[in-house]
Design a protein around this motif. Structure first.
Motif, PDB file in Angstrom:
ATOM      1  N   HIS A  72      24.958  41.698  46.381  1.00 36.50           N
ATOM      2  CA  HIS A  72      26.158  40.905  46.148  1.00 36.50           C
ATOM      3  C   HIS A  72      26.495  40.192  47.443  1.00 36.50           C
ATOM      4  N   ILE A  87      40.299  31.439  43.961  1.00 34.47           N
ATOM      5  CA  ILE A  87      39.230  31.958  43.089  1.00 34.47           C
ATOM      6  C   ILE A  87      39.647  31.907  41.627  1.00 34.47           C
ATOM      7  N   GLY A  92      37.257  32.114  38.563  1.00 32.64           N
ATOM      8  CA  GLY A  92      36.789  33.471  38.867  1.00 32.64           C
ATOM      9  C   GLY A  92      37.820  34.492  38.419  1.00 32.64           C
ATOM     10  N   ARG A  93      37.451  35.766  38.532  1.00 29.76           N
ATOM     11  CA  ARG A  93      38.394  36.811  38.133  1.00 29.76           C
ATOM     12  C   ARG A  93      38.266  38.025  39.046  1.00 29.76           C
ATOM     13  N   TYR A 109      35.378  40.472  43.145  1.00 32.38           N
ATOM     14  CA  TYR A 109      35.614  39.404  42.171  1.00 32.38           C
ATOM     15  C   TYR A 109      34.326  39.101  41.425  1.00 32.38           C
ATOM     16  N   ALA A 110      34.474  38.375  40.326  1.00 37.85           N
ATOM     17  CA  ALA A 110      33.323  37.820  39.618  1.00 37.85           C
ATOM     18  C   ALA A 110      33.492  36.315  39.570  1.00 37.85           C
ATOM     19  N   ASP A 111      32.390  35.599  39.747  1.00 42.03           N
ATOM     20  CA  ASP A 111      32.445  34.145  39.613  1.00 42.03           C
ATOM     21  C   ASP A 111      32.482  33.800  38.128  1.00 42.03           C
ATOM     22  N   PRO A 112      32.617  32.540  37.769  1.00 42.16           N
ATOM     23  CA  PRO A 112      32.719  32.191  36.346  1.00 42.16           C
ATOM     24  C   PRO A 112      31.523  32.643  35.509  1.00 42.16           C
ATOM     25  N   HIS A 115      28.752  36.802  38.257  1.00 41.30           N
ATOM     26  CA  HIS A 115      28.150  37.372  39.469  1.00 41.30           C
ATOM     27  C   HIS A 115      29.242  37.941  40.367  1.00 41.30           C
ATOM     28  N   SER A 116      29.020  39.128  40.896  1.00 39.34           N
ATOM     29  CA  SER A 116      30.049  39.759  41.715  1.00 39.34           C
ATOM     30  C   SER A 116      29.943  39.345  43.180  1.00 39.34           C
ATOM     31  N   PHE A 117      31.105  39.340  43.836  1.00 45.27           N
ATOM     32  CA  PHE A 117      31.154  39.116  45.281  1.00 45.27           C
ATOM     33  C   PHE A 117      32.414  39.775  45.818  1.00 45.27           C
TER      34      PHE A 117
END
Length: 130
Positions: A72, A87, A92-93, A109-112, A115-117
């Motif tokens: 990640h 975000i 993102g969420r 977080y997760a992108d749209p 993918h997690s970051f």
């Protein structure tokens, strides 16, 4: 001034010390940050990698879908709340917003696309005022 600066690629693994040693040697690098569950290195060319302990880590199975996610992204920020608003505004969420042990505060977080970051806020190096 940018709100977000590139951080470090983090590889989850069962033995971060061992994996860090491999990459440190491969990249002619040095350790830059070591905690009980994370080792960060910088290669001679400036490449930064971190290895985070995950006792349940399994070797990647790519290109097969099972166990294929093994990394990640971490992004370093000054203001977690401001960047979180950005975000969410971009689609993102939040995944995980609890504080982390140690000298860093981080949030997941997760992108749209899912993918997690992680956003990591480093302690201020400015002198305390007042």
């Amino acid at each position: 001034m940018a709100l977000v600066n590139a951080g470090v690629v983090v590889l989850d693994c069962a033995e971060p010390e061992r994996l860090a040693e491999f990459y440190k040697e491969l990249l002619d690098g040095r350790e830059t940050d070591v905690t009980a569950n994370r080792v960060e290195i910088e290669g001679a060319g400036g490449t930064r990698l971190a290895f985070r302990r995950d006792v349940n880590a399994t070797p990647p199975s790519w290109p097969r879908p099972e166990n294929s996610l093994q990394a990640h992204l971490d992004f370093l920020v000054d203001d977690l709340d401001e960047v979180e608003r950005l975000i969410v505004g971009l689609g993102g969420r939040p995944l995980e917003t609890r504080g982390a042990d140690g000298p860093y505060e981080e949030r997941g977080y997760a992108d749209p696309a899912g993918h997690s970051f992680t956003l990591r806020q480093t302690p201020s190096t400015a002198p305390k005022q007042g």
